[in-house]
Scaffold this motif. Structure first.
Motif, PDB file in Angstrom:
ATOM      1  N   TYR A   1      -4.727  -0.100   9.975  1.00 17.33           N
ATOM      2  CA  TYR A   1      -3.820  -0.990   9.252  1.00 17.33           C
ATOM      3  C   TYR A   1      -4.277  -2.440   9.328  1.00 17.33           C
ATOM      4  O   TYR A   1      -3.463  -3.366   9.323  1.00 17.33           O
TER       5      TYR A   1
ATOM      6  N   ILE B   1       0.834  -1.185   0.000  1.00 20.49           N
ATOM      7  CA  ILE B   1       0.000   0.000   0.000  1.00 20.49           C
ATOM      8  C   ILE B   1       0.878   1.247   0.000  1.00 20.49           C
ATOM      9  O   ILE B   1       1.751   1.408   0.855  1.00 20.49           O
TER      10      ILE B   1
ATOM     11  N   LYS C   1      -0.956   5.907   6.189  1.00 21.59           N
ATOM     12  CA  LYS C   1      -2.241   6.393   5.687  1.00 21.59           C
ATOM     13  C   LYS C   1      -2.499   7.849   6.072  1.00 21.59           C
ATOM     14  O   LYS C   1      -3.312   8.523   5.444  1.00 21.59           O
TER      15      LYS C   1
ATOM     16  N   GLY D   1      -6.363  -5.681   7.632  1.00 23.42           N
ATOM     17  CA  GLY D   1      -6.528  -6.166   6.272  1.00 23.42           C
ATOM     18  C   GLY D   1      -6.788  -7.658   6.236  1.00 23.42           C
ATOM     19  O   GLY D   1      -6.529  -8.379   7.204  1.00 23.42           O
TER      20      GLY D   1
ATOM     21  N   GLY E   1     -11.909  -1.070   3.074  1.00 20.76           N
ATOM     22  CA  GLY E   1     -11.485  -1.201   4.456  1.00 20.76           C
ATOM     23  C   GLY E   1     -10.681  -2.461   4.720  1.00 20.76           C
ATOM     24  O   GLY E   1      -9.784  -2.465   5.566  1.00 20.76           O
TER      25      GLY E   1
ATOM     26  N   PHE F   1       2.299  -2.158   4.184  1.00 21.82           N
ATOM     27  CA  PHE F   1       2.012  -0.730   4.093  1.00 21.82           C
ATOM     28  C   PHE F   1       3.356  -0.023   3.943  1.00 21.82           C
ATOM     29  O   PHE F   1       4.093   0.144   4.912  1.00 21.82           O
TER      30      PHE F   1
ATOM     31  N   PHE G   1     -11.265   4.079   3.961  1.00 18.64           N
ATOM     32  CA  PHE G   1      -9.840   3.770   3.808  1.00 18.64           C
ATOM     33  C   PHE G   1      -9.011   4.444   4.895  1.00 18.64           C
ATOM     34  O   PHE G   1      -8.133   3.829   5.505  1.00 18.64           O
ATOM     35  N   THR G   2      -9.307   5.692   5.173  1.00 20.83           N
ATOM     36  CA  THR G   2      -8.529   6.452   6.156  1.00 20.83           C
ATOM     37  C   THR G   2      -8.751   5.941   7.571  1.00 20.83           C
ATOM     38  O   THR G   2      -7.805   5.847   8.366  1.00 20.83           O
TER      39      THR G   2
ATOM     40  N   ASN H   1      -7.544  -2.255   1.491  1.00 25.25           N
ATOM     41  CA  ASN H   1      -6.696  -1.056   1.492  1.00 25.25           C
ATOM     42  C   ASN H   1      -6.286  -0.648   0.076  1.00 25.25           C
ATOM     43  O   ASN H   1      -5.172  -0.162  -0.142  1.00 25.25           O
ATOM     44  N   CYS H   2      -7.185  -0.847  -0.877  1.00 22.41           N
ATOM     45  CA  CYS H   2      -6.910  -0.531  -2.286  1.00 22.41           C
ATOM     46  C   CYS H   2      -7.956   0.468  -2.808  1.00 22.41           C
ATOM     47  O   CYS H   2      -8.938   0.058  -3.451  1.00 22.41           O
TER      48      CYS H   2
ATOM     49  N   THR I   1       0.047  -5.750   7.891  1.00 20.92           N
ATOM     50  CA  THR I   1      -1.283  -5.511   8.440  1.00 20.92           C
ATOM     51  C   THR I   1      -1.392  -6.015   9.863  1.00 20.92           C
ATOM     52  O   THR I   1      -0.632  -6.881  10.306  1.00 20.92           O
TER      53      THR I   1
ATOM     54  N   SER J   1      -9.958   2.942   8.628  1.00 22.41           N
ATOM     55  CA  SER J   1      -9.895   1.502   8.891  1.00 22.41           C
ATOM     56  C   SER J   1      -8.548   1.054   9.439  1.00 22.41           C
ATOM     57  O   SER J   1      -8.350  -0.136   9.709  1.00 22.41           O
TER      58      SER J   1
END
Length: 463
Positions: free
Chosen positions: A438, A222, A451, A440, A401, A447, A433-434, A404-405, A461, A436
Motif C-alpha cells: 500500500y 484504488i 489488493k 504510493g 508500483g 485504497f 501491483f500485487t 497503483n493504477c 497509502t 508493492s
C-alpha cells in the motif's frame, strides 16, 4: 382467428383452446396500447419524447452537456499543456548545453518559493490537493496552474531532477475546476471537471490519450472507478492529445527483439515484477522520509530549497555527469540502446527525492519511468535478456508500483511500446501491483478495497 387457423391447419382442439386464450390476451393488450397512443396524441406528446425526467433523457442530457464542457476543457488544457511542454523542453535543453546553470539552483529555488508566496500558494501540496478535491469538498485555487507552470520550468532550467506530467495533473485540475466555477457547475460536476482537466493536460504532454483518460478516474481511490467522468475524460484526453501536435512529440520507444512468450520468459518476468515492486516501495519510502528529514532540519521553505539546491549540486559533482538531472528522458533512451550503469536507478531515486522534497516543482512520473527503465536494463544485462523488452517491463512495473493504477499502466504500455509484447506487460504489471503493498507517490490516494482480499478497507497509502 385462432379457431379459423386451427381448422385450416388441422391443429388439435386442446391446442386450439390455448391459442384462443393467448389470442384474447393479445387482443386486450393491443386495445390498451391503442388507447394509450390515442391519449398521448390528444395530449400532444410522443411516446418517444425524451426529457430530463426519463432515464434515456437524463443520459442524453448528460452526454450533450459533458461533450460540450469536455471540448472546452480539452482545448484549454491541451493548448496550455502544449505551451508548458515547450517551455519545459526549452529549459531542459538550455541546462544540457549550459551546465553551469546548475549553480543557480538554490537561487531558482528561492524564486519558486517567492512565486508560490505571491500567488498565495504557500500551503499548496501539489497533486495530493488535486486528488483530495475529488473525494472531499476542498477547493483548487486558480493560482496553482501558473505557480506549478513557472516552478517546473525554473526547476528544469537549473537541472533539478523532476518530471512534468505531475505538474500537468495539477495544472489540468486547476483549469478544470476554474472552468467548472465559471459554468456554475454544482460540487459533484466540478469534481468531474477536475478529472477532465487532469486527463486533457496529461494527454497533451505525454501523448497517451487512452491512459490519460483512465488515469484520472483510477488514481483517486484504488478499487473504485469514477465512471461518471468516463465520457468527459475520454473526450478531453483525445482533444488534449490533438492539441499537442503543435510541435510536441508523443513519447514512444522501440522495444526491439521480443522473444516468444513461454514458461522461461514468464518466470523471468515474474522475478522482474517482484523486484520492481521492491524498488517501487524503496522509491516511495525514500521520498516520504526525505520530506520528513527536510522538515526536521530545515523548518522553513527557504531553508529547505536552499539546502536541496546545494545537495543536488554536490551529487552532480560526485557522479561527474548530468545523467540524473532533469526528467530522465535521455537516460530512458540510453536504456533502450543497452547503455546504462548498474546503479543508475539508485542514483535517480536519490536525485529525485532530494529535488522534489526540498520544494522544487515538477512531477514524479517521468523519473519513475526512468528508474524502472534503468532497473529493467540492469536486469537484462544480468540475465542476458533483450534490454529493450526488460526496460519497457521495468518502466511499467515501477509505474504501477508507485501509482497503483494497473489499467492505466497497461494502456500506457500499449501507447508507448505497441501491442506485440502484451503478455509480458500484463504479467509484470500484475505481479508488481500485487506485491508493492500500500505504498504510493501520493499520500492522499485512497485504497477503497484490499489488493489481496475482496473486502472494503478505505485506507490511505503508507508514508
Amino acid at each position: 382467428m385462432a379457431a379459423r387457423l386451427g381448422d385450416l391447419y388441422h391443429i388439435p382442439h386442446e391446442l386450439q383452446g390455448l391459442f384462443r386464450q393467448v389470442d384474447a390476451v393479445l387482443g386486450i393488450a393491443i386495445l390498451e396500447y391503442a388507447g394509450q397512443t390515442r391519449d398521448r396524441q390528444r395530449q400532444g406528446t410522443s411516446m418517444y419524447q425524451l426529457n430530463k425526467n426519463t432515464p434515456m433523457g437524463k443520459n442524453l442530457h448528460y452526454f450533450v452537456k459533458w461533450s460540450a464542457i469536455s471540448v472546452l476543457i480539452g482545448l484549454s488544457t491541451g493548448l496550455i499543456g502544449t505551451a508548458f511542454g515547450h517551455c519545459v523542453l526549452w529549459a531542459g535543453n538550455y541546462f544540457r548545453t549550459n551546465r553551469w546553470s546548475i549553480y543557480f539552483l538554490p537561487v531558482t529555488g528561492l524564486l519558486i518559493v517567492w512565486i508560490y508566496h505571491i500567488l498565495k500558494e504557500d500551503k499548496n501540496r501539489g497533486t495530493n490537493m488535486v486528488i483530495e478535491s475529488i473525494y472531499t469538498n476542498s477547493d483548487i485555487s486558480l493560482g496553482m496552474a501558473p505557480a506549478v507552470f513557472l516552478g517546473t520550468v525554473l526547476t528544469h532550467f537549473s537541472g533539478g531532477s523532476a518530471g512534468r506530467e505531475g505538474a500537468a495533473l495539477q495544472m489540468g485540475g486547476s483549469i478544470g475546476n476554474q472552468i467548472g466555477k465559471l459554468m456554475k457547475l454544482d460540487e459533484k460536476d466540478k469534481k468531474i471537471a477536475v478529472m477532465c482537466g487532469m486527463s486533457g493536460a496529461f494527454a497533451a504532454l505525454f501523448g497517451t490519450p487512452m491512459a490519460a483518460a483512465v488515469f484520472s478516474m483510477e488514481v483517486i481511490s484504488i478499487g473504485v472507478m469514477y465512471y461518471a467522468a468516463l465520457v468527459p475524460c475520454v473526450f478531453s484526453a483525445f482533444i488534449g492529445a490533438v492539441s499537442s501536435h503543435l510541435g510536441l512529440k508523443a513519447e514512444a520507444f522501440p522495444i526491439g527483439e521480443i522473444p516468444e512468450f513461454g514458461l522461461k520468459m514468464a518466470l523471468l518476468i515474474i522475478i522482474l515484477g517482484l523486484l520492481c515492486a521492491l524498488v517501487s516501495e524503496l522509491f516511495c519510502i525514500v521520498l516520504h522520509r526525505t520530506a520528513r528529514i527536510y522538515e526536521k532540519y530545515f523548518p522553513t521553505p527557504n531553508k529547505r530549497v536552499i539546502a536541496g539546491g546545494f545537495l543536488v549540486i554536490v551529487l552532480t559533482i560526485l557522479v561527474g555527469n548530468i545523467d540524473y538531472n532533469g526528467s530522465g528522458i535521455h537516460l530512458i533512451e540510453q536504456c533502450f540502446e543497452g547503455e546504462v550503469r548498474y546503479e543508475a536507478f539508485l542514483w535517480k531515486i536519490l536525485f529525485t527525492a532530494v529535488t522534489l522534497e526540498a520544494g522544487f516543482k515538477g512531477g514524479e512520473i517521468v523519473p519513475t519511468f526512468c528508474i524502472g527503465a534503468t532497473f529493467g536494463c540492469t536486469f537484462a544485462m544480468l540475465t542476458g535478456q533483450p534490454h529493450g523488452l526488460m526496460a519497457a517491463c521495468g518502466m511499467l512495473a515501477l509505474f504501477v508500483g508507485v501509482t497503483n493504477c494497473p489499467i492505466s499502466t497497461l494502456l500506457i504500455g500499449f501507447e508507448m511500446f505497441g501491442y506485440e509484447a502484451m503478455p509480458y506487460f500484463v504479467l509484470s504489471i500484475a505481479v508488481s501491483f500485487t506485491l508493492s503493498g500500500y505504498y504510493g507517490l501520493y499520500s492522499s490516494q485512497k485504497f477503497a478495497y484490499s489488493k489481496i482480499r475482496t473486502e472494503y478497507i478505505n485506507r490511505k497509502t503508507e508514508t
